[in-house]
Write an enzyme that holds these catalytic residues in place. Structure first.
Site, PDB file in Angstrom:
ATOM      1  N   GLY A 131      -2.625 -33.369 -37.921  1.00  0.00           N
ATOM      2  CA  GLY A 131      -1.876 -32.488 -38.825  1.00  0.00           C
ATOM      3  C   GLY A 131      -2.297 -32.686 -40.273  1.00  0.00           C
ATOM      4  O   GLY A 131      -1.505 -32.535 -41.199  1.00  0.00           O
ATOM      5  N   GLY A 174      -1.719 -30.041 -43.271  1.00  0.00           N
ATOM      6  CA  GLY A 174      -0.377 -29.657 -43.706  1.00  0.00           C
ATOM      7  C   GLY A 174      -0.025 -30.179 -45.090  1.00  0.00           C
ATOM      8  O   GLY A 174      -0.872 -30.728 -45.810  1.00  0.00           O
ATOM      9  N   GLN A 175       1.251 -30.003 -45.456  1.00  0.00           N
ATOM     10  CA  GLN A 175       1.696 -30.341 -46.812  1.00  0.00           C
ATOM     11  C   GLN A 175       1.455 -31.825 -47.118  1.00  0.00           C
ATOM     12  O   GLN A 175       0.931 -32.172 -48.166  1.00  0.00           O
ATOM     13  CB  GLN A 175       3.188 -29.999 -46.974  1.00  0.00           C
ATOM     14  CG  GLN A 175       3.638 -30.026 -48.422  1.00  0.00           C
ATOM     15  CD  GLN A 175       5.158 -30.066 -48.582  1.00  0.00           C
ATOM     16  OE1 GLN A 175       5.909 -30.202 -47.605  1.00  0.00           O
ATOM     17  NE2 GLN A 175       5.613 -29.948 -49.816  1.00  0.00           N
ATOM     18  N   ASP A 188      -6.713 -31.180 -37.343  1.00  0.00           N
ATOM     19  CA  ASP A 188      -5.629 -30.200 -37.357  1.00  0.00           C
ATOM     20  C   ASP A 188      -5.979 -29.128 -36.324  1.00  0.00           C
ATOM     21  O   ASP A 188      -7.124 -29.037 -35.883  1.00  0.00           O
ATOM     22  CB  ASP A 188      -5.480 -29.567 -38.752  1.00  0.00           C
ATOM     23  CG  ASP A 188      -4.068 -29.022 -38.994  1.00  0.00           C
ATOM     24  OD1 ASP A 188      -3.326 -29.634 -39.777  1.00  0.00           O
ATOM     25  OD2 ASP A 188      -3.703 -27.999 -38.378  1.00  0.00           O
ATOM     26  N   ILE A 189      -4.981 -28.323 -35.971  1.00  0.00           N
ATOM     27  CA  ILE A 189      -5.239 -27.220 -35.034  1.00  0.00           C
ATOM     28  C   ILE A 189      -5.874 -26.040 -35.765  1.00  0.00           C
ATOM     29  O   ILE A 189      -6.405 -25.132 -35.160  1.00  0.00           O
ATOM     30  CB  ILE A 189      -3.931 -26.795 -34.320  1.00  0.00           C
ATOM     31  CG1 ILE A 189      -4.207 -26.015 -33.047  1.00  0.00           C
ATOM     32  CG2 ILE A 189      -3.018 -26.016 -35.270  1.00  0.00           C
ATOM     33  CD1 ILE A 189      -2.982 -25.765 -32.176  1.00  0.00           C
ATOM     34  N   ARG A 190      -5.782 -26.068 -37.101  1.00  0.00           N
ATOM     35  CA  ARG A 190      -6.348 -24.974 -37.914  1.00  0.00           C
ATOM     36  C   ARG A 190      -7.179 -25.588 -39.041  1.00  0.00           C
ATOM     37  O   ARG A 190      -7.208 -26.803 -39.209  1.00  0.00           O
ATOM     38  CB  ARG A 190      -5.222 -24.105 -38.488  1.00  0.00           C
ATOM     39  CG  ARG A 190      -4.295 -24.896 -39.397  1.00  0.00           C
ATOM     40  CD  ARG A 190      -3.224 -24.050 -40.068  1.00  0.00           C
ATOM     41  NE  ARG A 190      -2.200 -24.932 -40.635  1.00  0.00           N
ATOM     42  CZ  ARG A 190      -1.935 -25.030 -41.934  1.00  0.00           C
ATOM     43  NH1 ARG A 190      -2.582 -24.308 -42.809  1.00  0.00           N
ATOM     44  NH2 ARG A 190      -0.993 -25.861 -42.374  1.00  0.00           N
ATOM     45  N   ASP A 213      -6.022 -29.580 -30.906  1.00  0.00           N
ATOM     46  CA  ASP A 213      -4.600 -29.348 -30.628  1.00  0.00           C
ATOM     47  C   ASP A 213      -4.028 -30.687 -30.163  1.00  0.00           C
ATOM     48  O   ASP A 213      -4.530 -31.277 -29.196  1.00  0.00           O
ATOM     49  CB  ASP A 213      -4.479 -28.290 -29.519  1.00  0.00           C
ATOM     50  CG  ASP A 213      -3.032 -27.987 -29.165  1.00  0.00           C
ATOM     51  OD1 ASP A 213      -2.125 -28.750 -29.548  1.00  0.00           O
ATOM     52  OD2 ASP A 213      -2.811 -26.971 -28.468  1.00  0.00           O
ATOM     53  N   TYR A 262      15.339 -29.454 -34.741  1.00  0.00           N
ATOM     54  CA  TYR A 262      14.402 -30.330 -35.468  1.00  0.00           C
ATOM     55  C   TYR A 262      15.007 -31.731 -35.621  1.00  0.00           C
ATOM     56  O   TYR A 262      14.358 -32.741 -35.321  1.00  0.00           O
ATOM     57  CB  TYR A 262      14.115 -29.702 -36.832  1.00  0.00           C
ATOM     58  CG  TYR A 262      13.233 -30.508 -37.758  1.00  0.00           C
ATOM     59  CD1 TYR A 262      11.875 -30.699 -37.495  1.00  0.00           C
ATOM     60  CD2 TYR A 262      13.753 -31.040 -38.939  1.00  0.00           C
ATOM     61  CE1 TYR A 262      11.071 -31.400 -38.381  1.00  0.00           C
ATOM     62  CE2 TYR A 262      12.953 -31.741 -39.834  1.00  0.00           C
ATOM     63  CZ  TYR A 262      11.612 -31.923 -39.540  1.00  0.00           C
ATOM     64  OH  TYR A 262      10.816 -32.621 -40.423  1.00  0.00           O
ATOM     65  N   LYS A 293      13.805 -35.245 -34.049  1.00  0.00           N
ATOM     66  CA  LYS A 293      13.446 -36.395 -34.886  1.00  0.00           C
ATOM     67  C   LYS A 293      14.260 -37.635 -34.490  1.00  0.00           C
ATOM     68  O   LYS A 293      13.731 -38.745 -34.454  1.00  0.00           O
ATOM     69  CB  LYS A 293      13.660 -36.074 -36.368  1.00  0.00           C
ATOM     70  CG  LYS A 293      12.623 -35.120 -36.949  1.00  0.00           C
ATOM     71  CD  LYS A 293      11.231 -35.746 -36.971  1.00  0.00           C
ATOM     72  CE  LYS A 293      10.197 -34.842 -37.604  1.00  0.00           C
ATOM     73  NZ  LYS A 293       8.832 -35.348 -37.514  1.00  0.00           N
TER      74      LYS A 293
HETATM   75  N1  LIG Z   1       7.412 -31.716 -45.828  1.00  0.00           N
HETATM   76  C1  LIG Z   1       8.623 -32.213 -45.789  1.00  0.00           C
HETATM   77  O1  LIG Z   1       9.438 -31.968 -46.697  1.00  0.00           O
HETATM   78  C2  LIG Z   1       9.030 -33.141 -44.668  1.00  0.00           C
HETATM   79  C3  LIG Z   1      10.296 -33.730 -44.715  1.00  0.00           C
HETATM   80  C4  LIG Z   1      10.693 -34.568 -43.689  1.00  0.00           C
HETATM   81  C5  LIG Z   1       9.806 -34.852 -42.654  1.00  0.00           C
HETATM   82  N2  LIG Z   1       8.567 -34.263 -42.631  1.00  0.00           N
HETATM   83  C6  LIG Z   1       7.683 -34.567 -41.506  1.00  0.00           C
HETATM   84  O2  LIG Z   1       6.384 -34.917 -41.944  1.00  0.00           O
HETATM   85  C7  LIG Z   1       5.390 -34.426 -41.027  1.00  0.00           C
HETATM   86  C8  LIG Z   1       4.397 -33.563 -41.771  1.00  0.00           C
HETATM   87  O3  LIG Z   1       5.100 -32.519 -42.416  1.00  0.00           O
HETATM   88  P1  LIG Z   1       4.374 -31.404 -43.293  1.00  0.00           P
HETATM   89  O4  LIG Z   1       5.374 -30.914 -44.239  1.00  0.00           O
HETATM   90  O5  LIG Z   1       3.054 -31.876 -43.745  1.00  0.00           O
HETATM   91  O6  LIG Z   1       4.208 -30.274 -42.165  1.00  0.00           O
HETATM   92  P2  LIG Z   1       3.226 -29.017 -42.200  1.00  0.00           P
HETATM   93  O7  LIG Z   1       3.834 -27.970 -41.330  1.00  0.00           O
HETATM   94  O8  LIG Z   1       2.833 -28.666 -43.590  1.00  0.00           O
HETATM   95  O9  LIG Z   1       1.933 -29.626 -41.486  1.00  0.00           O
HETATM   96  C9  LIG Z   1       1.849 -29.836 -40.107  1.00  0.00           C
HETATM   97  C10 LIG Z   1       0.408 -29.615 -39.701  1.00  0.00           C
HETATM   98  O10 LIG Z   1       0.339 -29.747 -38.285  1.00  0.00           O
HETATM   99  C11 LIG Z   1      -0.567 -28.767 -37.801  1.00  0.00           C
HETATM  100  N3  LIG Z   1      -0.271 -28.469 -36.402  1.00  0.00           N
HETATM  101  C12 LIG Z   1       0.722 -27.696 -35.908  1.00  0.00           C
HETATM  102  N4  LIG Z   1       0.645 -27.673 -34.556  1.00  0.00           N
HETATM  103  C13 LIG Z   1      -0.402 -28.445 -34.221  1.00  0.00           C
HETATM  104  C14 LIG Z   1      -0.965 -28.817 -32.987  1.00  0.00           C
HETATM  105  N5  LIG Z   1      -0.475 -28.379 -31.802  1.00  0.00           N
HETATM  106  N6  LIG Z   1      -2.039 -29.638 -32.991  1.00  0.00           N
HETATM  107  C15 LIG Z   1      -2.574 -30.090 -34.155  1.00  0.00           C
HETATM  108  N7  LIG Z   1      -2.078 -29.757 -35.374  1.00  0.00           N
HETATM  109  C16 LIG Z   1      -0.997 -28.947 -35.383  1.00  0.00           C
HETATM  110  C17 LIG Z   1      -0.349 -27.559 -38.687  1.00  0.00           C
HETATM  111  O11 LIG Z   1      -1.484 -26.693 -38.652  1.00  0.00           O
HETATM  112  C18 LIG Z   1      -0.115 -28.209 -40.042  1.00  0.00           C
HETATM  113  O12 LIG Z   1      -1.306 -28.301 -40.790  1.00  0.00           O
HETATM  114  C19 LIG Z   1       6.176 -33.715 -39.926  1.00  0.00           C
HETATM  115  O13 LIG Z   1       6.407 -34.613 -38.867  1.00  0.00           O
HETATM  116  C20 LIG Z   1       7.480 -33.381 -40.592  1.00  0.00           C
HETATM  117  O14 LIG Z   1       8.512 -33.264 -39.657  1.00  0.00           O
HETATM  118  C21 LIG Z   1       8.174 -33.416 -43.619  1.00  0.00           C
END
Ligand SMILES: NC(=O)c1ccc[n+]([C@@H]2O[C@H](COP(=O)([O-])OP(=O)(O)OC[C@H]3O[C@@H](n4cnc5c(N)ncnc54)[C@H](O)[C@@H]3O)[C@@H](O)[C@H]2O)c1
Length: 319
Positions: free
Chosen positions: A10, A13-14, A36-38, A54, A144, A148
């Site tokens: 992942g 992601g953010q 990442d998946i994308r 994936d 969610y 968690k």
């Molecule tokens: N951002 C927040 O505010 C926040 C707060 C609490 C917890 N979290 C946790 O932190 C983690 C990361 O969060 P984030 O905000 O970066 O999420 P995000 O959605 O920005 O990133 C998740 C990434 O996972 C990738 N993904 C989705 N499905 C996939 C798959 N099947 N295989 C491979 N990659 C896949 C997506 O393409 C994405 O890039 C998560 O577990 C989230 O629950 C985030």
């Protein structure tokens, strides 16, 4: 430089976008495999190995872990709070299914440490609203949050029964400028900066007085690295650590932005995310994280707002 091989699931992601770059600074660019998946950002793709996979494809993930001789895993894949509420079954399957397979792959491949983030979404309406202690009532009402909390308990189980060194933090809503958020209930606190710079106004999907726990991304990355670096015998929590950061309401954030952009105006149009936000507490007590591994946030509201306004690049608000 430490000889570790780190894989990030992942990474596009953010959090992954920023964590990947920090881990590459620590361990060396070729030692940190972003997946990442994308597609991911150019910075992530061009600064070290990047693989499309994936996380549910256990065979391919296993292959990659063996190919790179992975020693540490950061599993950041999840369907976030707002998106999971629209597709609960998929949210559960992805969040729980991936955690199980990653934990099993870590054991099979002799991985020394796994990081898997939890969230303040584990808390629910029966949790105290302010300064929530580490040990308290935990009855989440979102899929969610349920995924968690179940995940936290499974992490603890794998630690105690199978010896997997898995570590976790209950992240609050995270605010950063390097990537856009992925479908959470706290996304407004990032979106608002793009709109403030672009249009000097923002329509917020939460009500003015909705107080939620938040954190600047720099602090969140720091906490993650600090926890992963801590000696195992100092960690008394193997579910997930509370950490404290910021807490504010949309009205307070808007007022802080207005100090920099006097013409900025906020309006309120709460949607389904209001109900999710209402079920969560407003602030978190991180004393145990401070005691066990020295956690201390560096950013207050003013410092976070200044950095966000300085660095947010417009226009790029697309998911
Ligand atoms: N951002 C927040 O505010 C926040 C707060 C609490 C917890 N979290 C946790 O932190 C983690 C990361 O969060 P984030 O905000 O970066 O999420 P995000 O959605 O920005 O990133 C998740 C990434 O996972 C990738 N993904 C989705 N499905 C996939 C798959 N099947 N295989 C491979 N990659 C896949 C997506 O393409 C994405 O890039 C998560 O577990 C989230 O629950 C985030």
């Amino acid at each position: 430089m430490k000889q570790e091989k780190v894989i990030i699931l992942g990474a596009g992601g953010q959090i992954g976008t920023e964590l990947t770059m920090e881990l590459r600074k620590i361990y060396g660019h070729s030692q940190v495999i972003a997946t990442d998946i994308r597609d991911a950002s150019d910075e992530v793709k061009n600064s070290g190995p990047f693989e499309i996979v994936d996380v549910m494809d256990t065979a391919k993930l296993n292959e990659l872990m063996k190919l790179y001789k992975v020693t540490q895993v950061y599993h950041l894949v999840a369907l976030l709070s707002a998106t999971a509420e629209k597709n609960p079954k998929f949210g559960w399957d992805l969040n729980m299914g991936s955690l199980f397979s990653v934990m099993d792959l870590c054991l099979e491949n002799g991985v020394s440490k796994l990081f898997w983030p939890s969230s303040i979404a584990v808390f629910g309406p029966t949790t105290p609203k302010a300064n929530v202690p580490q040990h308290t009532v935990v009855e989440p009402t979102t899929v969610y949050g349920v995924s968690k909390y179940a995940g936290e308990l499974w992490c603890d189980y794998y630690f105690r029964k199978k010896g997997l060194d898995v570590r976790s933090i209950r992240y609050p809503g995270l605010i950063g400028y390097k990537s856009i958020p992925g479908g959470g209930t706290t996304d407004y606190a990032v979106d608002i900066f793009y709109e403030a710079k672009k249009h000097q106004k923002y329509s917020c999907f939460l009500e003015a007085d909705t107080r939620l726990p938040m954190m600047y991304m720099t602090d969140a990355i720091h906490a993650t690295l600090q926890l992963m670096d801590a000696p195992a015998d100092q960690l008394s929590i193997r579910t997930a650590y509370n950490i404290n950061g910021l807490d504010f309401t949309p009205a307070e954030l808007a007022a802080a932005i207005k100090k920099h952009i006097p013409s900025f105006e906020i309006s309120y149009a709460p949607d389904f995310r209001q109900q999710i936000a209402n079920s969560w507490p407003g602030s978190i007590n991180g004393d145990l994280a401070a005691k066990d591994w020295g956690w201390k946030p560096a950013f207050n509201l003013e410092a976070m707002v200044s950095e966000m306004l300085e660095n947010t690049k417009v226009p790029i608000l697309t998911a």
